[in-house]
Design a protein around this motif. Structure first.
Motif, mmCIF file in Angstrom:
data_model
loop_
_atom_site.group_PDB
_atom_site.id
_atom_site.type_symbol
_atom_site.label_atom_id
_atom_site.label_comp_id
_atom_site.label_asym_id
_atom_site.label_seq_id
_atom_site.Cartn_x
_atom_site.Cartn_y
_atom_site.Cartn_z
ATOM 1 N N SER A 5 0.801 -1.247 -0.031
ATOM 2 C CA SER A 5 -0.080 -0.130 0.084
ATOM 3 C C SER A 5 0.812 1.046 0.224
ATOM 4 C CB SER A 5 -0.802 0.037 1.200
ATOM 5 O OG SER A 5 -0.372 0.004 2.261
ATOM 6 N N ALA A 6 2.146 0.865 0.233
ATOM 7 C CA ALA A 6 2.947 2.309 0.293
ATOM 8 C C ALA A 6 3.677 2.400 -0.871
ATOM 9 C CB ALA A 6 4.209 2.133 1.411
ATOM 10 N N HIS A 7 3.895 1.621 -1.617
ATOM 11 C CA HIS A 7 4.826 1.742 -2.876
ATOM 12 C C HIS A 7 3.870 1.169 -4.259
ATOM 13 C CE1 HIS A 7 8.251 2.877 -0.732
ATOM 14 N NE2 HIS A 7 7.946 1.827 0.059
ATOM 15 N N PRO A 8 3.953 1.640 -5.367
ATOM 16 C CA PRO A 8 3.271 1.198 -6.406
ATOM 17 C C PRO A 8 3.753 0.052 -6.852
ATOM 18 C CG PRO A 8 4.586 3.065 -7.041
ATOM 19 C CD PRO A 8 4.577 2.871 -5.611
ATOM 20 N N SER A 9 2.939 -0.879 -7.641
ATOM 21 C CA SER A 9 3.563 -2.335 -8.052
ATOM 22 C C SER A 9 4.476 -1.950 -9.070
ATOM 23 C CB SER A 9 2.531 -2.880 -8.722
ATOM 24 O OG SER A 9 1.920 -2.377 -9.685
ATOM 25 N N LEU A 10 5.492 -2.877 -9.636
ATOM 26 C CA LEU A 10 6.456 -2.771 -10.799
ATOM 27 C C LEU A 10 5.762 -2.398 -11.899
ATOM 28 C CD1 LEU A 10 9.116 -2.883 -11.658
ATOM 29 C CD2 LEU A 10 8.678 -5.651 -12.087
ATOM 30 N N SER A 11 4.614 -2.725 -12.318
ATOM 31 C CA SER A 11 4.031 -2.405 -13.536
ATOM 32 C C SER A 11 3.538 -1.094 -13.501
ATOM 33 C CB SER A 11 2.708 -3.338 -13.792
ATOM 34 O OG SER A 11 1.736 -3.357 -12.835
ATOM 35 N N GLU A 12 2.807 -0.566 -12.270
ATOM 36 C CA GLU A 12 2.302 0.855 -11.948
ATOM 37 C C GLU A 12 3.557 1.854 -12.332
ATOM 38 O OE1 GLU A 12 -1.440 0.043 -9.148
ATOM 39 O OE2 GLU A 12 0.356 0.546 -8.426
ATOM 40 N N ALA A 13 4.677 1.273 -11.404
ATOM 41 C CA ALA A 13 5.885 2.193 -11.524
ATOM 42 C C ALA A 13 6.375 2.336 -12.960
ATOM 43 C CB ALA A 13 6.821 1.563 -10.732
ATOM 44 N N VAL A 14 6.386 1.119 -13.670
ATOM 45 C CA VAL A 14 6.851 1.404 -15.144
ATOM 46 C C VAL A 14 6.034 2.323 -16.010
ATOM 47 C CG1 VAL A 14 7.180 -0.078 -17.201
ATOM 48 C CG2 VAL A 14 8.225 -0.920 -15.205
ATOM 49 N N ALA A 15 4.594 2.022 -15.806
ATOM 50 C CA ALA A 15 3.806 2.815 -16.564
ATOM 51 C C ALA A 15 3.908 4.253 -16.277
ATOM 52 C CB ALA A 15 2.353 2.514 -16.446
ATOM 53 N N LEU A 16 3.806 4.708 -15.095
ATOM 54 C CA LEU A 16 4.315 6.194 -14.844
ATOM 55 C C LEU A 16 5.556 6.492 -15.253
ATOM 56 C CD1 LEU A 16 2.845 5.863 -11.099
ATOM 57 C CD2 LEU A 16 1.557 6.861 -12.983
ATOM 58 N N TRP A 109 5.867 15.891 -13.270
ATOM 59 C CA TRP A 109 5.760 15.944 -11.760
ATOM 60 C C TRP A 109 4.660 15.047 -11.250
ATOM 61 C CZ3 TRP A 109 8.930 17.131 -8.310
ATOM 62 C CH2 TRP A 109 8.750 17.685 -6.927
ATOM 63 N N LEU A 110 3.478 15.019 -11.830
ATOM 64 C CA LEU A 110 2.569 14.086 -11.487
ATOM 65 C C LEU A 110 2.919 12.744 -11.338
ATOM 66 C CD1 LEU A 110 -0.439 13.701 -10.700
ATOM 67 C CD2 LEU A 110 -1.012 13.786 -13.083
ATOM 68 N N GLY A 111 3.556 12.194 -12.504
ATOM 69 C CA GLY A 111 3.988 11.033 -12.741
ATOM 70 C C GLY A 111 5.050 10.620 -11.581
ATOM 71 N N LEU A 112 5.983 11.561 -11.555
ATOM 72 C CA LEU A 112 6.757 11.443 -10.285
ATOM 73 C C LEU A 112 6.241 11.456 -8.609
ATOM 74 C CD1 LEU A 112 9.988 11.155 -9.772
ATOM 75 C CD2 LEU A 112 9.893 13.640 -9.267
ATOM 76 N N SER A 113 5.269 12.250 -8.612
ATOM 77 C CA SER A 113 4.696 12.222 -7.424
ATOM 78 C C SER A 113 3.774 11.023 -7.116
ATOM 79 C CB SER A 113 3.511 13.515 -7.380
ATOM 80 O OG SER A 113 4.403 14.663 -7.444
ATOM 81 N N LEU A 114 3.140 10.406 -8.179
ATOM 82 C CA LEU A 114 2.431 9.107 -7.869
ATOM 83 C C LEU A 114 3.355 7.885 -7.582
ATOM 84 C CD1 LEU A 114 -0.149 9.574 -10.943
ATOM 85 C CD2 LEU A 114 -0.666 9.769 -8.439
ATOM 86 N N ILE A 115 4.468 7.989 -8.330
ATOM 87 C CA ILE A 115 5.630 6.883 -8.178
ATOM 88 C C ILE A 115 5.877 6.945 -6.629
ATOM 89 C CG2 ILE A 115 7.919 5.950 -8.742
ATOM 90 C CD1 ILE A 115 7.619 7.160 -11.544
ATOM 91 N N ARG A 116 5.945 8.154 -5.953
ATOM 92 C CA ARG A 116 6.550 8.205 -4.891
ATOM 93 C C ARG A 116 5.112 8.188 -3.648
ATOM 94 N NH1 ARG A 116 10.849 13.247 -5.193
ATOM 95 N NH2 ARG A 116 12.436 12.088 -6.378
ATOM 96 N N GLN A 117 3.857 8.013 -4.346
ATOM 97 C CA GLN A 117 2.824 7.945 -3.318
ATOM 98 C C GLN A 117 2.657 9.228 -2.685
ATOM 99 O OE1 GLN A 117 0.699 4.885 -3.249
ATOM 100 N NE2 GLN A 117 1.739 5.106 -5.231
ATOM 101 N N ARG A 118 2.891 10.292 -3.416
ATOM 102 C CA ARG A 118 2.685 11.659 -2.783
ATOM 103 C C ARG A 118 1.813 12.541 -3.777
ATOM 104 N NH1 ARG A 118 7.998 14.230 -0.817
ATOM 105 N NH2 ARG A 118 6.320 15.708 -0.082
#
Length: 206
Positions: A5-16, A109-118
Motif C-alpha cells: 500500500s506504500a509503494h506502487p507495483s512494478l507495472s504501475e511504476a513502469v507505466a508512470l 511532476w504528477l507521474g513522479l509524485s504518483l511513483i512516490r505515493q505523494r
C-alpha cells in the motif's frame, strides 16, 4: 505497515515512468520545434502562410465528380520582412510550445509524485492551475498574434503594388481545443485541491 500500500507495483511504476518520460520528450520536442520556427522566421527568405478567401482551383474545377475546388492557404516567401511582423509570427509559434512545456512539466511532476505515493503534495495544484491557464491564454493569444502578423504582411504586399485581392485582410481563427483542455485541466486541479483537503482532514482525525 503493508509495503504494497506504500509503494506502487512494478507495472504501475513502469507505466508512470513511461508517462513521465514521454512528457519530457514531448516538451523537448516542442522546444526544438519553436527554435526551428524561429530560425525560419528570422532567416531569409521567410515563408508566410496567408489565408485565401476561397480562390477557385481552376485545375480541378472542371474535373469529373468535383463539385468545387478552392484554395484556402497560399505560402508567400519574402526576401525581407520587418522585425515586428517576425516577432509576431514567432509568438504565434512559440506560445503553444511554451504551453506544451508547462503541461508536460506538470505531467512529469504528477507521474513522479504518483511513483512516490505523494500525489496530493501542495505544489500539485499550483502547477496544474498554471498549466490550465497557459493552455487557455496561449490558445487565445497565439492565433491573435498570427492574425495581426498576416494582416501586416498583406499590407506590405499592397504597399509593394501586388494584387492582394482574395487575401483576408484580417482573419482570427480561434482553436477551442486548447481552451477546452485548459478547462479540463483546471477541473483536475480542483479535484486535487479537494483531495488535499480530505487528506488533511483524515490526518487530523488520526
Amino acid at each position: 505497515m503493508d509495503n504494497r500500500s506504500a509503494h506502487p507495483s512494478l507495472s504501475e511504476a513502469v507505466a508512470l515512468g513511461l508517462v513521465a518520460t514521454g512528457a519530457v520528450s514531448i516538451g523537448v520536442a516542442s522546444v526544438f520545434g519553436a527554435v526551428g520556427a524561429g530560425i525560419e522566421i528570422f532567416g531569409s527568405p521567410v515563408p508566410v502562410s496567408l489565408p485565401v478567401d476561397g480562390a477557385q482551383m481552376a485545375s480541378l474545377s472542371d474535373a469529373d465528380g468535383i463539385a468545387a475546388a478552392e484554395y484556402t492557404q497560399s505560402v508567400v516567401s519574402f526576401e525581407s520582412l520587418d522585425a515586428g511582423t517576425r516577432w509576431l509570427l514567432l509568438a504565434e509559434a512559440a506560445l503553444p510550445a511554451l504551453a506544451t512545456v508547462i503541461v508536460c512539466a506538470s505531467l512529469w511532476w504528477l507521474g513522479l509524485s504518483l511513483i512516490r505515493q505523494r500525489a496530493f503534495r501542495r505544489s500539485m495544484v499550483p502547477m496544474l492551475a498554471t498549466a490550465a491557464l497557459a493552455l487557455i491564454v496561449t490558445g487565445m493569444t497565439g492565433p491573435l498574434f498570427g492574425a495581426i502578423a498576416r494582416a501586416q504582411v498583406v499590407e506590405q504586399l499592397a504597399a509593394s503594388g501586388a494584387d492582394t485581392e482574395g487575401f483576408w485582410m484580417f482573419l482570427y481563427e480561434l482553436n477551442p481545443a486548447s481552451i477546452g483542455w485548459g478547462i479540463a485541466l483546471a477541473l483536475v486541479g480542483t479535484a486535487f485541491e479537494v483531495g488535499q483537503r480530505l487528506q488533511r482532514e483524515t490526518e487530523g482525525l488520526v
